[in-house]
Design a protein around this motif. Structure first.
Motif, mmCIF file in Angstrom:
data_model
loop_
_atom_site.group_PDB
_atom_site.id
_atom_site.type_symbol
_atom_site.label_atom_id
_atom_site.label_comp_id
_atom_site.label_asym_id
_atom_site.label_seq_id
_atom_site.Cartn_x
_atom_site.Cartn_y
_atom_site.Cartn_z
ATOM 1 N N MET A 1 46.756 3.236 9.428
ATOM 2 C CA MET A 1 45.553 4.065 9.387
ATOM 3 C C MET A 1 45.479 4.881 10.661
ATOM 4 N N SER A 2 45.322 6.191 10.574
ATOM 5 C CA SER A 2 45.228 7.027 11.769
ATOM 6 C C SER A 2 43.923 7.810 11.749
ATOM 7 N N VAL A 3 43.792 8.706 12.715
ATOM 8 C CA VAL A 3 42.552 9.466 12.827
ATOM 9 C C VAL A 3 42.877 10.944 12.935
ATOM 10 N N ARG A 4 41.873 11.760 12.625
ATOM 11 C CA ARG A 4 42.015 13.188 12.839
ATOM 12 C C ARG A 4 40.680 13.726 13.331
ATOM 13 N N ALA A 5 40.687 14.934 13.842
ATOM 14 C CA ALA A 5 39.481 15.514 14.422
ATOM 15 C C ALA A 5 38.432 15.796 13.357
ATOM 16 N N ARG A 6 37.164 15.852 13.800
ATOM 17 C CA ARG A 6 36.061 16.139 12.892
ATOM 18 C C ARG A 6 35.657 17.609 12.919
ATOM 19 N N THR A 7 36.376 18.430 13.671
ATOM 20 C CA THR A 7 35.976 19.826 13.837
ATOM 21 C C THR A 7 35.701 20.492 12.494
ATOM 22 N N GLY A 8 34.507 21.082 12.375
ATOM 23 C CA GLY A 8 34.133 21.763 11.142
ATOM 24 C C GLY A 8 33.422 20.889 10.141
ATOM 25 N N GLN A 9 33.512 19.567 10.297
ATOM 26 C CA GLN A 9 32.858 18.665 9.357
ATOM 27 C C GLN A 9 31.416 18.420 9.780
ATOM 28 N N PRO A 10 30.458 18.413 8.856
ATOM 29 C CA PRO A 10 29.059 18.168 9.220
ATOM 30 C C PRO A 10 28.860 16.770 9.782
ATOM 31 N N ILE A 11 27.970 16.666 10.756
ATOM 32 C CA ILE A 11 27.555 15.399 11.342
ATOM 33 C C ILE A 11 26.033 15.367 11.266
ATOM 34 N N ALA A 12 25.472 14.220 10.935
ATOM 35 C CA ALA A 12 24.022 14.115 10.812
ATOM 36 C C ALA A 12 23.485 13.013 11.721
ATOM 37 N N ALA A 13 22.261 13.204 12.203
ATOM 38 C CA ALA A 13 21.616 12.244 13.092
ATOM 39 C C ALA A 13 20.160 12.105 12.714
ATOM 40 N N ILE A 14 19.638 10.889 12.841
ATOM 41 C CA ILE A 14 18.214 10.643 12.610
ATOM 42 C C ILE A 14 17.681 9.843 13.798
ATOM 43 N N ASP A 15 16.752 10.451 14.524
ATOM 44 C CA ASP A 15 16.128 9.803 15.677
ATOM 45 C C ASP A 15 14.726 9.375 15.279
ATOM 46 N N ILE A 16 14.512 8.062 15.200
ATOM 47 C CA ILE A 16 13.216 7.512 14.785
ATOM 48 C C ILE A 16 12.497 7.005 16.020
ATOM 49 N N GLY A 17 11.511 7.764 16.482
ATOM 50 C CA GLY A 17 10.769 7.397 17.674
ATOM 51 C C GLY A 17 9.334 7.043 17.368
ATOM 52 N N THR A 18 8.607 6.709 18.407
ATOM 53 C CA THR A 18 7.210 6.308 18.243
ATOM 54 C C THR A 18 6.320 7.491 17.892
ATOM 55 N N THR A 19 6.652 8.685 18.398
ATOM 56 C CA THR A 19 5.803 9.853 18.158
ATOM 57 C C THR A 19 6.370 10.824 17.128
ATOM 58 N N LYS A 20 7.692 10.829 16.949
ATOM 59 C CA LYS A 20 8.284 11.780 16.011
ATOM 60 C C LYS A 20 9.536 11.202 15.374
ATOM 61 N N ILE A 21 9.849 11.709 14.172
ATOM 62 C CA ILE A 21 11.109 11.418 13.498
ATOM 63 C C ILE A 21 11.841 12.741 13.351
ATOM 64 N N THR A 22 13.071 12.789 13.847
ATOM 65 C CA THR A 22 13.847 14.023 13.813
ATOM 66 C C THR A 22 15.163 13.805 13.097
ATOM 67 N N ALA A 23 15.491 14.691 12.184
ATOM 68 C CA ALA A 23 16.803 14.696 11.524
ATOM 69 C C ALA A 23 17.534 15.956 11.963
#
Length: 410
Positions: free
Chosen positions: A1-23
């Motif tokens: 199993m090997s790896v390759r770069a993610r360049t161009g591929q979408p990445i998503a993040a969800i920050d769940i905080g006390t005052t706000k939720i950001t995607a």
């Protein structure tokens, strides 16, 4: 199993905080990430970074995700998610391995065995490992190096920082995101993600403390010699400044928050010429008049208390005297004017406020201290390898991905 770069591929993040939720939705670019879409909603059902109402959090995540999808035109199915709160605990550990071919030098298999040994710690049944972060490697017990590959040695020791969380808190967070229709690609400590966004390699080398002051908590992460050496979460943040204003000004919390953002300051100002202002009371009437100096006095006192708690944590870590690069602030509360000056006075070292680095795209995200964690999640995701077929030629950390993934649940 090997790896390759993610360049161009979408990445998503969800920050769940006390005052706000950001995607956030982004893509990897040379040197960092580009933010393509964002959705931010007020946070409900989160108390000091801990989930108290799963249904409300699920609704908030769903709304933030839909906004991020609309602005980016990309469907968000899988995301890196922030985690924090007082349930987080950390410890340092060492593991040892005999080098298979001492004179030929340390090989990837030797490193993997040492890391695996370091991660074998005894935990209470209610806790699980979130991160195993390498701090450094010792050769024959007396030479500290960052990358031991190819170096001659008979014995290799791996030193790691292990971060754990409560099973119940982890489960509640994961289920809240899953119920919103998003798969959790990984749970990343809030302070660790923020450090990914705002710290430079030079700061990590010299010794620096990241202080992320959010709404409900203040996260502290200490970096030395390029590695993470200490983490902690203090259950006090910007909401406590707002609450003190609400009590002192006899007004609702939303009015106090608006007053803090518009007139708050962390240092005494010459405001003799400023007219008094009226702050709306409950029901939108019955407001009282206050001088800005009274507002600043309340803000300064509470923020000074936060820094006093940070100083106590730095001293408890025993690394406070090794922070040549001082303290870097981020988080929503770091936007308060004068906060760096007050922090420097309390902590007795250089303090500066930073916005995310290595990020481009939506200006309201990449130029805002409050979004350091979200951008850091994208950067974290960008450097995770994509598995393909074998591991040959991908470098030390790529080759060790397999053993590290085995140590990092979720």
């Amino acid at each position: 199993m090997s790896v390759r770069a993610r360049t161009g591929q979408p990445i998503a993040a969800i920050d769940i905080g006390t005052t706000k939720i950001t995607a956030l939705v982004g893509t990897e670019v040379e040197g960092g990430v580009r933010v393509l879409g964002a959705g931010t909603v007020p946070s409900r059902g989160v108390d000091r970074a801990m989930i108290s109402d799963m249904a409300s959090v699920t609704d908030g995540v769903g709304q933030a995700v839909r906004e991020a999808e609309t602005t980016s035109g990309i469907r968000l199915d899988r995301a890196y998610v922030s985690i924090g709160g007082a349930h987080i605990s950390s410890r340092n550990s060492r593991g040892e391995a005999t080098v298979s071919h001492p004179l030929r030098g340390v090989e990837a298999e030797d490193v993997e065995r040492a890391l695996a040994e370091a991660g074998m710690v005894s935990l209470p049944p209610e806790r699980q490992i979130l991160h195993v972060v390498p701090r450094g490697f010792w050769l024959d017990g007396n030479v500290l190096v960052r990358d031991p590959m190819g170096m001659a040695a008979y014995r290799l020791e791996a030193e790691v920082h292990i971060i754990t969380g409560l099973n119940t808190a982890i489960s509640n967070l994961t289920r809240s995101v899953d119920d919103a229709g998003v798969e959790v690609a990984g749970l990343i400590l809030q302070g660790l993600a923020s450090g990914e966004a705002v710290l430079t390699e030079s700061e990590r080398d010299m010794g620096v403390a990241l202080v992320d002051i959010g709404g409900g908590t203040t996260d502290v992460a200490i970096y030395l010699n390029g590695g993470l050496w200490h983490t902690a979460s203090i259950p006090t943040g910007g909401n406590h400044v707002t609450n003190d204003l609400a009590v002192g000004l006899h007004c609702p919390a939303d009015v106090a928050e608006d007053t803090k953002l518009r007139f708050g300051h962390c240092r005494p100002l010459d405001m003799a010429a400023e007219p008094s202002m009226q702050v709306a009371g409950f029901g939108g009437k019955g407001g009282r008049e206050f001088n800005r100096s009274e507002i600043v006095e309340i803000v300064e006192a509470r923020v000074e208390e936060i820094f006093t708690l940070v100083l106590r944590e730095l001293r408890r870590s025993s690394y406070d005297g090794l922070l040549s690069a001082g303290v870097v602030l981020c988080g929503g509360t770091a936007k308060l004017p004068g906060i760096a000056d007050l922090g420097g006075e309390v902590l007795g070292m250089p303090v500066r406020v930073m916005v995310p680095r290595r990020a481009e795209g939506l200006a309201e995200i990449v130029h805002d201290e409050a979004h350091a964690t979200g951008v850091g999640l994208l950067l974290w995701g960008a450097r995770q390898p994509v598995q393909v077929d074998d591991l040959d030629g991908v470098g030390l950390w790529g080759r060790m991905g397999k053993v590290l993934r085995g140590l990092l649940p979720g």
